[in-house]
Design a protein around this motif. Structure first.
Motif, PDB file in Angstrom:
ATOM      1  N   ILE A 101       5.731 -13.155 -11.400  1.00  0.00           N
ATOM      2  CA  ILE A 101       4.469 -13.344 -10.681  1.00  0.00           C
ATOM      3  C   ILE A 101       3.615 -12.080 -10.753  1.00  0.00           C
ATOM      4  N   VAL A 102       4.245 -10.928 -10.481  1.00  0.00           N
ATOM      5  CA  VAL A 102       3.510  -9.659 -10.506  1.00  0.00           C
ATOM      6  C   VAL A 102       2.980  -9.363 -11.901  1.00  0.00           C
ATOM      7  N   VAL A 138      -0.021 -11.510 -12.613  1.00  0.00           N
ATOM      8  CA  VAL A 138      -1.120 -11.017 -11.784  1.00  0.00           C
ATOM      9  C   VAL A 138      -1.709  -9.750 -12.392  1.00  0.00           C
ATOM     10  N   ASN A 139      -0.843  -8.859 -12.880  1.00  0.00           N
ATOM     11  CA  ASN A 139      -1.324  -7.632 -13.521  1.00  0.00           C
ATOM     12  C   ASN A 139      -2.153  -7.934 -14.765  1.00  0.00           C
ATOM     13  N   VAL A 140      -1.681  -8.882 -15.576  1.00  0.00           N
ATOM     14  CA  VAL A 140      -2.422  -9.259 -16.782  1.00  0.00           C
ATOM     15  C   VAL A 140      -3.784  -9.841 -16.407  1.00  0.00           C
ATOM     16  N   ASP A 183       2.739   0.198  -9.507  1.00  0.00           N
ATOM     17  CA  ASP A 183       3.769  -0.741  -9.055  1.00  0.00           C
ATOM     18  C   ASP A 183       5.155  -0.123  -9.066  1.00  0.00           C
ATOM     19  N   THR A 184       5.441   0.657 -10.103  1.00  0.00           N
ATOM     20  CA  THR A 184       6.798   1.158 -10.308  1.00  0.00           C
ATOM     21  C   THR A 184       7.052   2.517  -9.673  1.00  0.00           C
ATOM     22  N   THR A 185       6.072   3.078  -9.004  1.00  0.00           N
ATOM     23  CA  THR A 185       6.270   4.374  -8.335  1.00  0.00           C
ATOM     24  C   THR A 185       6.076   4.197  -6.831  1.00  0.00           C
ATOM     25  N   ILE A 186       4.858   4.380  -6.379  1.00  0.00           N
ATOM     26  CA  ILE A 186       4.619   4.232  -4.941  1.00  0.00           C
ATOM     27  C   ILE A 186       4.764   2.780  -4.499  1.00  0.00           C
ATOM     28  N   ILE A 239       8.709 -12.409  -2.290  1.00  0.00           N
ATOM     29  CA  ILE A 239       7.437 -12.657  -2.975  1.00  0.00           C
ATOM     30  C   ILE A 239       6.264 -12.283  -2.075  1.00  0.00           C
ATOM     31  N   ILE A 240       6.358 -12.632  -0.787  1.00  0.00           N
ATOM     32  CA  ILE A 240       5.296 -12.257   0.151  1.00  0.00           C
ATOM     33  C   ILE A 240       5.143 -10.741   0.197  1.00  0.00           C
TER      34      ILE A 240
END
Length: 293
Positions: A64-65, A68-70, A98-101, A147-148
């Motif tokens: 999903i993420v 959404v990023n694309v 997304d992958t850090t903070i 997911i939420i």
């Protein structure tokens, strides 16, 4: 001006053509393989069903993420954003945040959502605990909560990107050598494979540590019962041996105190029963004689 605009558009990467999709499938395969590798290094190792449930929560949310990023990256570039119209720049910024903070924000939102679920009396929400044997419904409820939490993370990231222009400026500056190479596929490889490969593996490992249950919850009921039975037997043996040893010592003392002075005989307990011996030759029974019984 129009030619320059067309040239700039031609130099922008494409996130959803055949090459980009193949790169994304390869990335997903490598990330799943890294989680398998992590599982085999666990001590003790989670049962495969528990591991699959934990990982599938990540997988659904990650899909999903990702989309959404694309979509956000294409939207930001097609709207003629003032800082960059290259979707690779925006995808790069999203994946980095997304992958850090984002992991720290995810942890915070998960804590808040779990607290709210507890206050509302919603059961089976302890992350990584699906019952024994594992059941679908607890996993489904935890998946929705996960997911939420990610939707809230993405909302926070999007607001940060829109409100802080320095992010876009930094992203464009970092990717400028790739943009200047005029190689669109190279942009896709670096932005959608090399960088996410490193960052997503780190993110997946950190997220897996966040959502999995404590170690003792992975043990099966059989293993727990076996451990309890063994401990119970050991405790019972020690207790029985202690009581018998105390009784033997008491009887030996009693034998000495009430030995017959007239006959010169003394009574005691030995490994074969009651012993009658000359008073001078009587030896008290040692507790270790019980081991021969």
């Amino acid at each position: 001006m129009n030619v320059a605009s067309v040239d700039d558009h031609e130099l922008n990467c494409k996130l959803m053509d055949g090459f980009a999709i193949a790169v994304q499938v390869l990335l997903g395969t490598i990330v799943v393989a890294s989680l398998l590798f992590k599982r085999f290094r666990e001590r003790p190792r989670r049962p495969i069903v528990i591991w699959f449930m934990d990982t599938s929560k990540q997988g659904f949310a990650a899909l999903i993420v990702h989309f959404v990023n694309v979509a956000l990256s294409d939207l930001s570039s097609s709207n003629g954003h003032r800082d960059s119209n290259n979707p690779c720049v925006w995808y790069f910024l999203n994946i980095m945040l997304d992958t850090t903070i984002g992991v720290a924000i995810l942890y915070m939102f998960l804590r808040i959502l779990h607290s709210m679920a507890y206050m509302c009396g919603i059961t089976d929400m302890h992350s990584g605990d699906y019952g024994n044997p594992p059941r679908f419904y607890p996993w489904y409820k935890q998946l929705n909560l996960f997911i939420i939490a990610w939707v809230l993370v993405k909302t926070t990231v999007v607001l940060a990107l829109e409100s802080i222009p320095a992010f876009a400026t930094l992203g464009k500056w970092l990717l400028q050598p790739l943009i200047d190479s005029h190689n669109v596929r190279l942009q896709v490889l670096v932005v959608m494979l090399v960088i996410p490969l490193i960052m997503n593996i780190v993110q997946a490992w950190l997220t897996d540590a966040v959502i999995k249950a404590r170690l003792h919850q992975y043990k099966s009921t059989l293993s727990i019962n076996q451990e309890e039975d063994v401990m119970s037997i050991m405790i019972d043996e020690d207790d029985t041996h202690s009581r018998l040893s105390t009784s033997v010592d008491s009887l030996n003392d009693l034998a000495f105190n009430h030995s017959s002075s007239a006959s010169g005989l003394a009574f005691g307990i030995s490994s074969t029963g009651i012993a009658i011996a000359p008073k001078n030759g009587f030896s008290p029974v040692n507790a270790t004689d019980l081991d021969r019984l």
